[in-house]
Write a protein that holds these residues in place. Structure first.
Motif, PDB file in Angstrom:
ATOM      1  N   THR A  74       0.817  -1.223   0.000  1.00  0.00           N
ATOM      2  CA  THR A  74       0.000   0.000   0.000  1.00  0.00           C
ATOM      3  C   THR A  74       0.847   1.269   0.000  1.00  0.00           C
ATOM      4  O   THR A  74       0.607   2.187  -0.777  1.00  0.00           O
ATOM      5  N   MET A  75       1.869   1.313   0.859  1.00  0.00           N
ATOM      6  CA  MET A  75       2.625   2.551   0.994  1.00  0.00           C
ATOM      7  C   MET A  75       3.631   2.754  -0.135  1.00  0.00           C
ATOM      8  O   MET A  75       4.323   3.760  -0.181  1.00  0.00           O
ATOM      9  N   TYR A  76       3.722   1.783  -1.025  1.00  0.00           N
ATOM     10  CA  TYR A  76       4.636   1.893  -2.162  1.00  0.00           C
ATOM     11  C   TYR A  76       3.903   2.090  -3.476  1.00  0.00           C
ATOM     12  O   TYR A  76       4.515   2.140  -4.534  1.00  0.00           O
ATOM     13  N   ARG A  86      -5.531   4.568   2.390  1.00  0.00           N
ATOM     14  CA  ARG A  86      -6.160   3.283   2.666  1.00  0.00           C
ATOM     15  C   ARG A  86      -5.574   2.622   3.900  1.00  0.00           C
ATOM     16  O   ARG A  86      -4.423   2.879   4.257  1.00  0.00           O
ATOM     17  N   ALA A  87      -6.367   1.771   4.524  1.00  0.00           N
ATOM     18  CA  ALA A  87      -5.873   1.008   5.662  1.00  0.00           C
ATOM     19  C   ALA A  87      -4.736   0.106   5.188  1.00  0.00           C
ATOM     20  O   ALA A  87      -4.764  -0.387   4.059  1.00  0.00           O
ATOM     21  N   LEU A  88      -3.756  -0.093   6.032  1.00  0.00           N
ATOM     22  CA  LEU A  88      -2.633  -0.959   5.665  1.00  0.00           C
ATOM     23  C   LEU A  88      -3.006  -2.412   5.916  1.00  0.00           C
ATOM     24  O   LEU A  88      -3.813  -2.716   6.771  1.00  0.00           O
ATOM     25  N   GLU A  89      -2.383  -3.295   5.145  1.00  0.00           N
ATOM     26  CA  GLU A  89      -2.572  -4.725   5.385  1.00  0.00           C
ATOM     27  C   GLU A  89      -1.294  -5.266   6.015  1.00  0.00           C
ATOM     28  O   GLU A  89      -0.268  -4.605   6.037  1.00  0.00           O
ATOM     29  N   ARG A  90      -1.392  -6.488   6.496  1.00  0.00           N
ATOM     30  CA  ARG A  90      -0.284  -7.040   7.247  1.00  0.00           C
ATOM     31  C   ARG A  90       0.916  -7.396   6.378  1.00  0.00           C
ATOM     32  O   ARG A  90       0.774  -8.006   5.320  1.00  0.00           O
ATOM     33  N   THR A  91       2.106  -7.004   6.843  1.00  0.00           N
ATOM     34  CA  THR A  91       3.339  -7.476   6.235  1.00  0.00           C
ATOM     35  C   THR A  91       3.975  -8.463   7.200  1.00  0.00           C
ATOM     36  O   THR A  91       4.071  -8.191   8.392  1.00  0.00           O
ATOM     37  N   GLU A  92       4.356  -9.604   6.712  1.00  0.00           N
ATOM     38  CA  GLU A  92       4.903 -10.640   7.582  1.00  0.00           C
ATOM     39  C   GLU A  92       6.064 -11.308   6.852  1.00  0.00           C
ATOM     40  O   GLU A  92       5.841 -12.104   5.947  1.00  0.00           O
TER      41      GLU A  92
ATOM     42  N   LEU B  18      -8.918   2.344  13.291  1.00  0.00           N
ATOM     43  CA  LEU B  18      -8.086   2.402  12.078  1.00  0.00           C
ATOM     44  C   LEU B  18      -6.703   2.970  12.406  1.00  0.00           C
ATOM     45  O   LEU B  18      -5.676   2.440  11.958  1.00  0.00           O
ATOM     46  N   GLU B  25       0.768  -1.850  12.113  1.00  0.00           N
ATOM     47  CA  GLU B  25       1.524  -2.176  10.897  1.00  0.00           C
ATOM     48  C   GLU B  25       2.799  -1.344  10.796  1.00  0.00           C
ATOM     49  O   GLU B  25       3.840  -1.849  10.363  1.00  0.00           O
ATOM     50  N   ARG B  28       5.341  -2.997  12.894  1.00  0.00           N
ATOM     51  CA  ARG B  28       5.881  -4.204  12.251  1.00  0.00           C
ATOM     52  C   ARG B  28       6.846  -3.834  11.133  1.00  0.00           C
ATOM     53  O   ARG B  28       7.834  -4.534  10.899  1.00  0.00           O
ATOM     54  N   PRO B  39       8.691   5.172   1.635  1.00  0.00           N
ATOM     55  CA  PRO B  39       8.715   6.280   0.678  1.00  0.00           C
ATOM     56  C   PRO B  39       7.411   7.076   0.628  1.00  0.00           C
ATOM     57  O   PRO B  39       7.263   7.974  -0.192  1.00  0.00           O
ATOM     58  N   THR B  40       6.495   6.744   1.526  1.00  0.00           N
ATOM     59  CA  THR B  40       5.095   7.144   1.379  1.00  0.00           C
ATOM     60  C   THR B  40       4.841   8.643   1.285  1.00  0.00           C
ATOM     61  O   THR B  40       3.971   9.085   0.551  1.00  0.00           O
ATOM     62  N   TYR B 300       0.458   9.329   7.991  1.00  0.00           N
ATOM     63  CA  TYR B 300       0.108   8.548   6.802  1.00  0.00           C
ATOM     64  C   TYR B 300      -1.363   8.745   6.438  1.00  0.00           C
ATOM     65  O   TYR B 300      -1.701   9.070   5.309  1.00  0.00           O
TER      66      TYR B 300
END
Lengths: 195, 318
Positions: A74-76, A86-92, B18, B25, B28, B39-40, B300
């Protein structure tokens, strides 16, 4: 899923999805000459359960446990500023990391290629794999970037007026790939649901 | 999502959730990886506008913005045009002319961030980093996030906040946010350090600390500002410490799972003893690192995307 899918036609059934994943698992092992050094990363949202399934099958083909994880892009994304945040999703990332490994990205639909570009950039910040490959359940064409998949479940020629929906039992209660009319007239590939 | 982060009261339960999920996240993404930068917010400018000194909060916001690749300008009142008598309006117009996308404001006057956001002087998103005795929403968010990490869902949890509620914006923001998230808050303070109208706040109030400790899931000790001691809010530092300080005996009254928080900076030996501050169940240091992630999440969500109304931008970009 809130949208009525009754107008959509099924292009892959549950059995066909299973067979496609089994074939892709064999291809991944063949291409890699075994399952050692593999790291399978799903791209949220539906790439993540698909990555889990592919990793299970690769493990059973080669008898090695393959590390599996998720990489949120999402952030890229290059269209971040075109829509509300947008809401972020999980990175694992699996504990062993990705340095020197062969990373296989897994996504449900390959469309414009922009998600994969974002994933490649995101991976830069995680580490330096020896190679990166791409496995997708459906390749619907209409690429906007020089990106292609190494392992494809089904090549599905589509029109930009169509929308491709991948349903998975983990997220949607059943397995199917459907094609139907897009909600709005799509001006460019990026505006579709599955990017 | 809201446009400006001015008050914890502006956050609905889903907005707050939210923000906390996004913080998770961010944590993490920055924990244990070689490149801690995203880079956001590349090409966006964040101005830290601090009319009041606050090294901790400013540094935390600065680090958060830098981790998201924003350009950061620190603008503090001391030694700037503000000390030469510039008004808030002229400062805002200057920042607007410089193209600020986000302004983080700390001001001694309650309501200054609201004025900045609603005046039309500047188009940027405004984040309140503490205004007078009013609010400090990102502090409340980082406290709630820290509690959630240790306690799970805060719904029905019992939180005790002890100390100077009268002058403390942290207490107000925390009461509002924790109430939004379904937690039950009890404020503990001497009557002189409770604001007028506290009986209308969505929380319980007690003048005694001992009886509320056994049921608490988390205890937050607020700093007693030294400058208050001479203003007769309480007879002496020792008396305050004896009645409201968290020492080893009171720590023993807590359940084994309860955690101890403090927004910092601490007066060791005053509102909290050193052994309690350094104990395993003290999460005070963790609050600092969580603070950076909470501010990353806020920046963000407020700065990364387009305005929710800007559908035309999307169409035009095709």
């Amino acid at each position: 899923m809130s949208r009525d899918l009754s107008d959509f036609r099924t292009v892959l059934s549950e059995d066909e999805i299973n067979r496609a994943l089994a074939r892709m698992a064999h291809e991944v092992v063949e291409r890699n000459k075994g399952a050692s050094d593999l790291v399978i990363l799903g791209i949220p949202s539906r790439g993540v359960p698909l990555a889990g399934r592919l990793a299970d099958r690769v493990s059973s083909v080669d008898g090695v446990d393959v590390p599996v994880g998720a990489l949120d892009v999402t952030m890229y994304r290059d269209d971040l500023r075109l829509r509300p945040a947008r809401a972020l999703e999980r990175t694992e990332i699996p504990p062993g990391g990705v340095d020197g490994k062969v990373v296989v990205f897994v996504d449900d639909v390959l469309f414009s290629g922009r998600t994969i570009r974002a994933a490649l950039t995101a991976l830069d910040d995680v580490g330096r794999p020896r190679a990166v490959r791409l496995a997708v359940l459906v390749d619907r064409g209409h690429r906007e970037l020089p990106i292609r998949a190494d392992h494809v479940g089904k090549n599905l020629p589509t029109s930009l007026r169509e929308s491709v929906k991948v349903l998975l039992s983990e997220t949607d209660g059943r397995d199917a790939v459907l094609v139907g009319a897009a909600d709005d007239v799509v001006h460019h590939a990026d505006a579709g649901e599955a990017r | 999502m809201i446009r400006h982060l001015l008050s914890a009261a502006d956050l609905s339960r889903s907005d707050a959730t939210l923000l906390l999920d996004t913080t998770e996240e961010m944590l993490r993404l920055t924990e244990g990886r070689s490149v801690k930068k995203l880079p956001t917010l590349r090409g966006r400018t964040v101005v830290n506008l601090f009319f009041e000194d606050s090294t901790r909060t400013r540094t935390s916001f600065e680090l958060a913005a830098k981790r998201l690749s924003a350009d950061v300008i620190n603008f503090s009142a001391k030694g700037s045009s503000v000390s030469k008598g510039e008004s808030l309006k002229d400062t805002a117009l200057t920042l607007a002319a410089m193209g600020a996308d986000g302004v983080v404001v700390r001001h001694s006057a309650s309501g200054a961030p609201y004025r900045l956001a609603s005046s039309g002087w500047i188009d940027a998103r405004v984040l309140n980093a503490g205004d007078g005795t009013h609010e400090h929403p990102t502090q409340a968010l980082l406290d709630a996030f820290t509690m959630r990490r240790h306690l799970g869902d805060l719904d029905g949890r019992k939180i005790v906040i002890v100390g100077d509620v009268l002058h403390g914006r942290v207490a107000r923001s925390n009461v509002i946010l924790l109430n939004t998230l379904g937690a039950r808050v009890t404020l503990v303070a001497p009557p002189t350090l409770l604001p007028l109208g506290v009986e209308n706040w969505p929380c319980d109030v007690s003048y005694h600390l001992d009886p509320v400790l056994p049921d608490a899931d988390a205890v937050m000790m607020l700093r007693v500002q030294r400058e208050r001691m001479n203003a007769a809010f309480f007879p002496s530092a020792r008396e305050y410490s004896r009645r409201y300080g968290l020492d080893a005996r009171r720590f023993g009254l807590l359940s084994d799972e309860a955690i101890v928080l403090h927004p910092g900076p601490m007066n060791r030996g005053m509102e909290i003893t050193a052994d309690v501050a350094d104990s395993e169940r003290s999460v005070i240091v963790e609050q600092v690192s969580n603070g950076v992630c909470v501010r990353m999440a806020a920046l963000y969500l407020m700065l990364a995307g387009a305005d929710e109304t800007a559908d035309d931008v999307h169409e035009g970009a095709a």
